[in-house]
Design an enzyme around this catalytic site. Structure first.
Site, mmCIF file in Angstrom:
data_model
loop_
_atom_site.group_PDB
_atom_site.id
_atom_site.type_symbol
_atom_site.label_atom_id
_atom_site.label_comp_id
_atom_site.label_asym_id
_atom_site.label_seq_id
_atom_site.Cartn_x
_atom_site.Cartn_y
_atom_site.Cartn_z
ATOM 1 N N GLN A 1 -43.089 -41.890 15.119
ATOM 2 C CA GLN A 1 -44.547 -41.780 15.058
ATOM 3 C C GLN A 1 -45.025 -40.930 16.229
ATOM 4 O OE1 GLN A 1 -46.718 -42.838 12.809
ATOM 5 N NE2 GLN A 1 -45.318 -43.973 11.496
ATOM 6 N N TYR B 1 -38.397 -46.494 2.891
ATOM 7 C CA TYR B 1 -38.588 -45.444 3.920
ATOM 8 C C TYR B 1 -38.806 -46.066 5.306
ATOM 9 C CZ TYR B 1 -40.603 -43.462 -0.460
ATOM 10 O OH TYR B 1 -40.875 -43.109 -1.758
ATOM 11 N N ASN C 1 -39.549 -49.126 12.543
ATOM 12 C CA ASN C 1 -40.836 -49.238 13.234
ATOM 13 C C ASN C 1 -41.685 -50.387 12.689
ATOM 14 O OD1 ASN C 1 -42.930 -48.116 15.057
ATOM 15 N ND2 ASN C 1 -43.990 -47.581 13.168
ATOM 16 N N GLU D 1 -33.493 -46.914 4.019
ATOM 17 C CA GLU D 1 -33.672 -45.638 4.730
ATOM 18 C C GLU D 1 -32.474 -44.765 4.382
ATOM 19 O OE1 GLU D 1 -34.533 -42.419 6.582
ATOM 20 O OE2 GLU D 1 -36.024 -44.032 6.576
ATOM 21 N N ASP E 1 -44.319 -46.453 3.226
ATOM 22 C CA ASP E 1 -44.875 -45.437 4.135
ATOM 23 C C ASP E 1 -44.199 -44.127 3.746
ATOM 24 O OD1 ASP E 1 -45.915 -43.950 6.183
ATOM 25 O OD2 ASP E 1 -44.829 -44.975 7.791
ATOM 26 N N CYS F 1 -49.827 -40.835 5.035
ATOM 27 C CA CYS F 1 -50.153 -39.708 5.909
ATOM 28 C C CYS F 1 -50.844 -38.605 5.118
ATOM 29 C CB CYS F 1 -48.906 -39.176 6.607
ATOM 30 S SG CYS F 1 -47.627 -38.586 5.470
ATOM 31 N N GLU G 1 -54.595 -40.404 8.520
ATOM 32 C CA GLU G 1 -53.605 -41.424 8.181
ATOM 33 C C GLU G 1 -54.405 -42.649 7.763
ATOM 34 O OE1 GLU G 1 -49.163 -42.508 9.150
ATOM 35 O OE2 GLU G 1 -50.222 -40.679 9.650
#
Length: 366
Positions: free
Chosen positions: A190, A218, A223, A239, A299, A324, A358
């Protein structure tokens, strides 16, 4: 806006415009007023990449004007962290008069943390040899003598030289708990750390009192997965990028979290596995049917969710979606709103003074 000047006096006005724009885009799906999360007005970017321009004996950082494509000299960059600004000055001073380090250097990438650590990558159009390593080690030592906690990396075609390591460890205060996140050079992190904290705390707030397990697609370096683990019985996360999976596994251990499982596979593959279309060796030992996932967290990249993943997430009672790119979010909502309604809506000003937004939505089954 110029690289060396941020229109901080216009911060509130540009944020207000984004709120209006997001409300307008979301109008077909919700009449909620967005919860608004402000960025620091300067020094908010924790990573930055600059091309290096050679001008006779001089050299300096440049960026390119998005409209005219003309190059702009950048000696300081107030959007970037204070540590990046310190390093920009120190790196040019250390490289300018060093023939080995400056020869065919074309780019410098900076990655920093709120915990004041940095990885700096020097990119070259030449082979890197032992002489380069010796000179780079001397530069690293000189930077550390200036109290700069920095690791240097050299990159060239099919070559990567780490002088020490290619990662740094970020420490973020999230809802009363310090979270440790390993961040690997050349992997996604990020960019706005202060905003990341607010995003994590918002996600924790909207999932308070959750039942069952969480599925995340994802997940990157974990995070969100790791921060949200305290609100769920178990977390199952996917991931595809190997360095991110390795960082996520480290972060699970560093944060003493015992209820998160990371699987290395694409969201599309996981959809096939969940639907029983294909079997994957990577899932041996993991009983997908034992998970009672009431909530799914996505995300996605700027392209949003593909149609198969859209269908898959509709099977979950609650969908937490961080976007995003609100345009692709709204495209996904055309499908998702058939089965779910928007309960919470947030705007995160990740990139002040730009058109980028975002946002986050919590969707619950109708």
């Amino acid at each position: 806006m110029t690289p060396e000047h941020l229109p901080t006096e216009q911060y509130e006005a540009q944020l207000a415009e984004k709120v209006v724009r997001l409300q307008s885009m979301m109008a077909p799906f919700s009449d909620l007023v967005p919860e608004v999360f402000r960025s620091p007005v300067s020094h908010y970017r924790m990573r930055a990449e600059f091309r290096i321009w050679h001008d006779g004996d001089d050299l300096y950082h440049i960026i390119f004007d998005q409209q005219t494509k003309s190059r702009i000299r950048v000696d300081s960059f107030p959007a970037a962290s204070e540590l990046i600004n310190q390093l920009m000055t120190a790196m040019i001073a250390g490289v300018r008069n060093n023939p080995v380090l400056r020869h065919k250097l074309f780019q410098i990438d900076y990655l920093t943390t709120l915990s004041n650590q940095a990885v700096v990558s020097l990119l070259y159009h030449k082979k890197l040899d032992d002489e380069w390593r010796q000179q780079a080690e001397a530069l690293r030592d000189a930077l550390r003598a200036q109290n700069l906690n920095v690791h240097l990396i050299g990159r060239a075609t099919k070559t990567k030289i780490e002088l020490d390591q290619d990662y740094i460890d970020e420490r973020l205060p999230v809802a009363g708990k310090e979270m440790i996140y390993r961040q690997v050079e050349n992997s996604f992190t990020q960019p706005n750390a202060a905003m990341n904290i607010q995003m994590l705390e918002w996600a924790l707030d909207v999932t308070k009192g959750s039942k069952g397990d969480l599925l995340e697609l994802y997940c990157g370096n974990g995070n969100f997965s790791l921060a949200l683990a305290r609100n769920f019985d178990r977390v199952l996360a996917t991931e595809i990028a190997k360095p991110s999976v390795a960082a996520a596994q480290y972060n699970i251990a560093a944060n003493h979290i015992d209820n998160v499982q990371i699987i290395r596979m694409a969201a599309e593959e996981f959809t096939q596995a969940m639907n029983g279309v294909r079997e994957f060796n990577r899932l041996q030992g993991i009983d997908l049917k034992s998970y009672q996932c009431e909530t799914i967290f996505v995300d996605p990249p700027r392209s949003g969710l593909d149609s198969e993943t859209e269908k898959m997430v509709q099977a979950y009672p609650r969908i937490l979606y961080i976007s995003c790119n609100p345009e692709t979010l709204c495209k996904n909502l055309e499908t998702l709103s058939q089965t779910h309604k928007v309960e919470r809506l947030a705007l995160f000003d990740q990139f002040p003074y730009t058109h980028h937004m975002e946002c986050g939505v919590l969707l619950t089954a109708k």
